[in-house]
Every structure is written in C-alpha cells, then in structure tokens.
Write a protein that holds these residues in place. Structure first.
Motif, PDB file in Angstrom:
ATOM      1  N   ARG A 130       0.840  -1.185   0.222  1.00 12.82           N
ATOM      2  CA  ARG A 130       0.038   0.016   0.186  1.00 12.82           C
ATOM      3  C   ARG A 130       0.348   1.406   0.154  1.00 12.82           C
ATOM      4  NH1 ARG A 130      -3.459  -1.074   5.301  1.00 12.82           N
ATOM      5  NH2 ARG A 130      -3.072  -2.611   4.268  1.00 12.82           N
ATOM      6  N   GLU A 187       2.218   1.700  -3.766  1.00  9.96           N
ATOM      7  CA  GLU A 187       1.338   1.886  -4.649  1.00  9.96           C
ATOM      8  C   GLU A 187       1.323   3.710  -4.521  1.00  9.96           C
ATOM      9  OE1 GLU A 187      -1.932  -0.536  -3.960  1.00  9.96           O
ATOM     10  OE2 GLU A 187      -1.166  -2.161  -4.910  1.00  9.96           O
ATOM     11  N   ASN A 188       1.090   4.144  -3.091  1.00  4.40           N
ATOM     12  CA  ASN A 188       0.613   5.216  -2.067  1.00  4.40           C
ATOM     13  C   ASN A 188       1.873   6.509  -2.738  1.00  4.40           C
ATOM     14  OD1 ASN A 188      -2.465   4.583  -1.078  1.00  4.40           O
ATOM     15  ND2 ASN A 188      -0.682   4.885   0.776  1.00  4.40           N
ATOM     16  N   TYR A 215       1.709   5.573  -6.882  1.00  6.88           N
ATOM     17  CA  TYR A 215       0.575   6.584  -7.582  1.00  6.88           C
ATOM     18  C   TYR A 215       0.867   8.305  -6.940  1.00  6.88           C
ATOM     19  CZ  TYR A 215      -4.389   9.272  -6.710  1.00  6.88           C
ATOM     20  OH  TYR A 215      -5.063   9.665  -7.527  1.00  6.88           O
TER      21      TYR A 215
END
Length: 165
Positions: free
Chosen positions: A130, A133-134, A137
């Motif tokens: 996560r 991914e963050n 992103y």
C-alpha cells in the motif's frame, strides 16, 4: 547270783531290745528320709522336666512366630516392591502423557505462532505494498503534474514564439 545273772540277762535283753528298737527307728527314719529325698528328687526332676518341656514348647512357639514374622516381612516387602513398581509405572505413564500433551501443545502453539507470524508478515507486505502503491500513485501524480507543467511551459513557449514571430 542266778538272780544277778537273770537281772543282767534281762538288762542285756532290755538293752538289746532298746538297741533293736533304736536301730529299727533309725532304719525306719532313714528309709522315710530316703523315700522323701527320692520323692523330692523325683518332684524336682519332674518340675525341671516340665519346665524344659514348657521352655521347648515356648521356644518352638517363638521360632514359629519368628518364621511367621519373617514370612510376613517377606510378603510385605514383595507387596511394597510391587506397589513401588506400580507407582513407578504410573509415574512413567503420567510423565509420558504430560510430554505428549506438551508436544501437542507446542505443536499447536508453534502452528498458531507461525500463523500469526504469517499474518503479520502478510499484513506488513500488504502495508508495504500500500505504501509503495501510494508512493507510486503520488509519484505518478507528481510526474503528471510535472508533465503538465512542462506541457504548459512548452505551450507558453510555443505561444510566446507565435506571438514573437
């Protein structure tokens, strides 16, 4: 003289009778005493014999009692040894059961801990994924912003160059 010899004969006869009676009394007393002594010796021997017999019987009873006690002691010793063996066997079985339960408990506990560790690792991996991914992103957002800024700069330059021409 005849009278004197008669008297002397009578005195001698009386002395002889007296001696006979005395001797008979002595002999009778001696026989009575010997009989009493023999009876006393026989009684004493009978008492001694009776005591010996009683002692023999008592000794036999003591020996019999001693043998019974020895046998009882032997039987009790065997019973105690059997109880000790039985107790040792039960103790060994209980220890074996306890060890098996401990192994089972350890196996279950180890499996639970491994499961918890796996879950924690999965959670950490998911958390890292996560976070990555963050970051990706955010990086993509930042990249797009940068690209947009550069495109705008290029557009401005292009517009500015259009205006300058």
């Amino acid at each position: 003289m005849a009278d004197l010899s008669y008297k002397l004969a009578k005195i001698e006869e009386a002395t002889r009778k007296k001696d006979e009676i005395t001797n008979e009394f002595i002999n009778q007393t001696k026989e009575n005493l010997e009989t009493k002594m023999e009876q006393h010796v026989e009684k004493r021997e009978a008492i001694i014999s009776d005591l010996k017999e009683k002692l023999k019987i008592h000794s036999q009873e003591i020996e019999k009692t001693r043998e019974q006690l020895e046998h009882q002691k032997y039987v009790e010793k065997i019973a105690i040894e059997e109880k000790l063996k039985s107790a040792q066997t039960l103790r060994d079985e209980n220890i074996k059961k306890m060890l098996e339960r401990l192994k089972e408990h350890n196996t279950i506990k180890i499996a639970e801990i491994k499961n918890q560790i796996d879950q924690l690792e999965s959670q950490k991996i998911e958390e890292k994924a996560r976070i990555i991914e963050n970051k990706l992103y955010t990086a993509e957002q930042n990249r797009e912003k940068e690209i947009q800024k550069k495109i705008e700069k290029v557009h401005k330059l292009v517009r500015f160059s259009h205006f300058s021409k």
